[in-house]
Design an enzyme around this catalytic site. Structure first.
Site, PDB file in Angstrom:
ATOM      1  N   HIS A 187      14.468   4.258  -0.547  1.00  0.00           N
ATOM      2  CA  HIS A 187      15.315   3.502   0.378  1.00  0.00           C
ATOM      3  C   HIS A 187      16.758   3.698  -0.050  1.00  0.00           C
ATOM      4  CE1 HIS A 187      11.797   1.644   1.970  1.00  0.00           C
ATOM      5  NE2 HIS A 187      11.548   0.914   0.904  1.00  0.00           N
TER       6      HIS A 187
ATOM      7  N   ASP B 221       2.172   5.224  -1.501  1.00  0.00           N
ATOM      8  CA  ASP B 221       2.623   5.847  -2.746  1.00  0.00           C
ATOM      9  C   ASP B 221       4.114   5.603  -2.938  1.00  0.00           C
ATOM     10  OD1 ASP B 221       3.120   8.124  -4.807  1.00  0.00           O
ATOM     11  OD2 ASP B 221       0.954   8.191  -4.523  1.00  0.00           O
ATOM     12  N   ILE B 222       4.859   6.641  -3.292  1.00  0.00           N
ATOM     13  CA  ILE B 222       6.281   6.456  -3.589  1.00  0.00           C
ATOM     14  C   ILE B 222       7.155   6.734  -2.371  1.00  0.00           C
ATOM     15  CG2 ILE B 222       6.805   8.825  -4.366  1.00  0.00           C
ATOM     16  CD1 ILE B 222       8.315   7.376  -6.767  1.00  0.00           C
ATOM     17  N   THR B 223       8.213   5.974  -2.259  1.00  0.00           N
ATOM     18  CA  THR B 223       9.181   6.234  -1.197  1.00  0.00           C
ATOM     19  C   THR B 223      10.580   5.903  -1.685  1.00  0.00           C
ATOM     20  OG1 THR B 223       9.579   6.015   1.181  1.00  0.00           O
ATOM     21  CG2 THR B 223       9.161   3.983  -0.026  1.00  0.00           C
TER      22      THR B 223
ATOM     23  N   CYS C 277       5.672   9.768  -0.470  1.00  0.00           N
ATOM     24  CA  CYS C 277       4.361   9.245  -0.086  1.00  0.00           C
ATOM     25  C   CYS C 277       3.218  10.008  -0.764  1.00  0.00           C
ATOM     26  CB  CYS C 277       4.173   9.259   1.432  1.00  0.00           C
ATOM     27  SG  CYS C 277       5.483   8.367   2.293  1.00  0.00           S
TER      28      CYS C 277
ATOM     29  N   GLY D 146       0.836  -1.186   0.000  1.00  0.00           N
ATOM     30  CA  GLY D 146       0.000   0.000   0.000  1.00  0.00           C
ATOM     31  C   GLY D 146       0.878   1.246   0.000  1.00  0.00           C
TER      32      GLY D 146
ATOM     33  N   GLY E 185       4.569   1.107   4.746  1.00  0.00           N
ATOM     34  CA  GLY E 185       3.644   0.591   3.747  1.00  0.00           C
ATOM     35  C   GLY E 185       3.615  -0.917   3.860  1.00  0.00           C
TER      36      GLY E 185
END
Length: 232
Positions: free
Chosen positions: A95, A91-93, A191, A89, A162
């Site tokens: 790492h 949006d964008i993140t 996000c 679940g 998420g």
């Protein structure tokens, strides 16, 4: 109810390799649950927690908008970053090095069957860890994750979350910025939330570098206490 968690410290590992490994553990637990149900068995389902640090990578959740990735494929290559559309679940993140990532692959039938409570426990684990460093971290209403100075113009996110769940089995998890290169967040709308800053633990406590291993041990301590679990 099996409250033993198989803890695996994976060190510095490629995102896709770790994702594939997560999927295999997730499937192992699901398959056993299905077998138990179909054959009227009561075999104990395992739980896992993977702790890892990734090379630079951007991931987009299943409900995310690709427009929130602000750089091209060529620019990604220049910055030695990868990109994946994934099945969690959110949006964008981002790492990357200096970030502590945790992937709990739990059968919540072993703990409690409540995804809302599960997410709040993950947040609480990080909130308690940051409290150990003298920081007052909080939840932000309607926004999963952990924040500082919520409700002010200086609100900033320090931990993204998420998850995916099926038949009460979880995967994906949390990403806590410890010594993260915050410049990489400039290439996304984190996000999908515009106008909110991102921060890192080392910045907040005024250190050049914080021991990732030390933070990891604090996270694990709080995780075990909250879930009333034991690591093996």
């Amino acid at each position: 109810m099996n409250k033993q968690i198989n803890l695996q410290k994976l060190g510095y590992k490629d995102y896709k390799e770790t994702w594939d490994y997560q999927e295999s553990l997730f499937k192992e637990i699901l398959d056993l649950k299905i077998k138990n149900r179909r054959q009227n068995l009561n075999e104990i389902t395992p739980n896992y927690l993977l702790m890892v640090e990734h090379p630079h990578v951007y991931t987009l959740g299943k409900s995310g908008d690709i427009k929130n990735l602000l750089i091209s494929e060529t620019e990604l290559e220049k910055r030695q970053a990868k990109y994946y559309k994934i099945n969690r679940g959110g949006d964008i993140t981002y790492h990357g090095p200096g970030q502590l990532v945790g992937y709990p692959i739990l059968d919540l039938d072993n703990f409690f069957t409540d995804i809302h409570k599960y997410l709040r426990f993950l947040e609480e684990c990080i909130i308690l860890t940051l409290k150990d460093y003298g920081l007052k971290a909080e939840r932000s209403p309607g926004e999963t994750g952990v924040w500082l100075d919520v409700g002010t113009p200086f609100a900033r996110k320090i931990c993204a979350m998420g998850v995916r769940a099926s038949r009460w089995v979880t995967m994906h998890g949390f990403a806590l910025n410890v010594n993260a290169d915050l410049g990489y967040f400039d290439h996304i709308i984190p996000c999908g939330i515009e106008g909110k800053a991102v921060t890192s633990l080392n910045v907040e406590i005024g250190k050049r570098e914080v021991s990732l291993a030390e933070v990891q041990e604090k996270v694990l301590k709080h995780f075990a206490e909250l879930f009333e679990a034991e690591f093996n």
